[in-house]
Design a protein around this motif. Sequence first.
Motif, short mmCIF file in Angstrom:
data_model
loop_
_atom_site.label_atom_id
_atom_site.label_comp_id
_atom_site.label_asym_id
_atom_site.label_seq_id
_atom_site.Cartn_x
_atom_site.Cartn_y
_atom_site.Cartn_z
N PRO A 292 9.08 -2.43 11.08
CA PRO A 292 9.93 -2.55 9.89
C PRO A 292 9.14 -2.56 8.58
N ASN A 293 7.84 -2.79 8.65
CA ASN A 293 7.03 -2.84 7.43
C ASN A 293 6.40 -1.49 7.07
N LEU A 294 6.76 -0.43 7.81
CA LEU A 294 6.25 0.91 7.53
C LEU A 294 7.40 1.84 7.17
N THR A 295 7.30 2.46 6.02
CA THR A 295 8.27 3.46 5.58
C THR A 295 7.57 4.80 5.47
N TYR B 251 0.84 -1.19 0.00
CA TYR B 251 0.00 0.00 0.00
C TYR B 251 0.88 1.25 0.00
N ILE B 252 0.50 2.20 -0.82
CA ILE B 252 1.12 3.52 -0.80
C ILE B 252 0.06 4.52 -0.39
N ALA C 264 -1.96 4.52 7.57
CA ALA C 264 -0.62 3.95 7.71
C ALA C 264 -0.46 3.22 9.04
N GLY C 265 -0.98 3.83 10.11
CA GLY C 265 -0.86 3.21 11.41
C GLY C 265 -1.62 1.90 11.50
N VAL D 113 2.10 -7.05 5.48
CA VAL D 113 2.00 -6.05 4.41
C VAL D 113 3.02 -4.95 4.63
N ARG D 114 3.48 -4.38 3.51
CA ARG D 114 4.42 -3.28 3.56
C ARG D 114 3.69 -2.01 3.15
N VAL D 115 3.92 -0.94 3.92
CA VAL D 115 3.20 0.31 3.73
C VAL D 115 4.21 1.44 3.54
#
Length: 537
Positions: free
Chosen positions: A209-212, A7-8, A20-21, A29-31
């Motif tokens: 680690p999965n949130l940028t 997800y972006i 995002a939170g 999942v990576r966000v």
Amino acid sequence: MKDTFDYIVVGAGSAGCVLAGRLSEDPRVRVLLLEAGPPDRSLWLHLPIGYGKTMWDPRYNWCFHTDPDPYMNGRRIYWPRGKTLGGSSAINGLIYIRGQREDYDHWAALGNAGWSYDDVLPYFIRSERNQRGASPWHGAEGPLSVSDISPRDPLIERFIDAAGELGVPRNEDFNGAGQEGAGYYQLTTWKGWRWSTAKGYLKPARHRPNLTVLTGAHAARVLMDTRGPQARAQGVRFLQDGVEREAFCRAEVLLSAGAIQSPQLLQLSGIGPSPLLQGLGIPVVQDLPGVGQNLQDHLQVRMIFESTQPTTNDSLRSWTGKLGLAWQWLCHRSGPLAVGINQGGCFMKALPDALTPDIQFHVATLSADMAGGQVHPYSGFTFSVCQLRPTSRGHVRIRSTDPLAAPEMVPNYLSTQEDQNTLLAGVKLARALAQTQAMQGLVKHEVRPGPKTQNDAQWLDFCRDQGATIFHPSGTCKMGQDPMAVLDERLRVRGVLGLRVVDASAMPTLVSGNTNAPIVMMAEKAVDMIRQDAAQG
């Protein structure tokens, strides 16, 4: 960017931080969260009274101006919008209002299944950590902190009594069983600090680690794959440090850039009215004539009174007064520094045929030429009046293919007779409140508009000359079933796969009150819909 995300999220504002939170709670999942503004490190973003500073600071505020409004004597009206982690929740007036049951039932009646009041109340409750604790109306364990104002102010007490003289009852909870009445607002604060969505939802997630999270990242357009029968969003092109970059996603792009910049971004991406896009040389990906239309906002008219007794003006005009306010905040986390500007208000019926409150008052224990401006050199206070459900409609429209250029913004305030009638009735009620027995001995002089304003033509000129936004632009990517609807009831962009809009632009009609709490609710609900749709493939 070499990485591909699930997800972006575009925009780290009231909705984006929630998305995002919550989405990053799932470690599978990576966000990626993109925010055009800087991190929220300034003290003024966290101190409630800092609203007066960030209102004008281009580091944290887009500082937009509308185009000349033909219904407001050609004025360009200042539209502040948040530009930092937390977005407008980091710079707003902190007032926690959900709106009326009828607002959401109306959304459902327009064909938006799942958006009735009974459907959305659980999401309000889930989001909230209310100082008053859990109840059928409130939550006690959510990320968004909500507090009472303390101590109670004598001027607000006088206002509540004045409303009672006009038949408006005292209301201890505008977000409880009913909205109508006069009372104190609850605020998105906790122990004297502002509680933005960046603090409530994003900060606890930053270690994952999965949130940028990228700041200073200005989205330029959504990247589209047009090879199939339906276009699919596959990523976002953005500018960071003067360099054009791209990020890609496997699942969805989620636009939470707000009611001005979400439609702007769709139009830049080839989604919107074909004549507009073709005129600018943008290839049409999806012809959606409603993108940027249906712009709505709450217009406020501020009536100013000189007081016979000291107000917050007096404290803010001297160093000793400022030191006293600082000491009160440092020792007790209370007083004007802890509550921002507007402490109380009321919801009441202005027009005789109104079935529910159609105007809202914000009462400030200070006065200035505009919200967040320099206080006046006398003891003053303000009654701000706004119509809750305007029928005037404007638009947002890109002028060029430059993503850094502000779009055309035309609100068309007071363009309908209903809006004129409602606001005129509201400002007359404000004068009536100031003339009640409860306010006698407190009101020294009506400064604005002044006693010379008497007939409807004079009142309307005053509203057009002095009216300003109360910071609630909405509706420019509305959900619905009609030909001008941009989104379906699950906030998905019509005719495009993998793309949703989750912010105030999705509202088909404005809610009856401040918009921050409803936007948080919408994002909470969107998370469930995103997860459900992903599970169904």
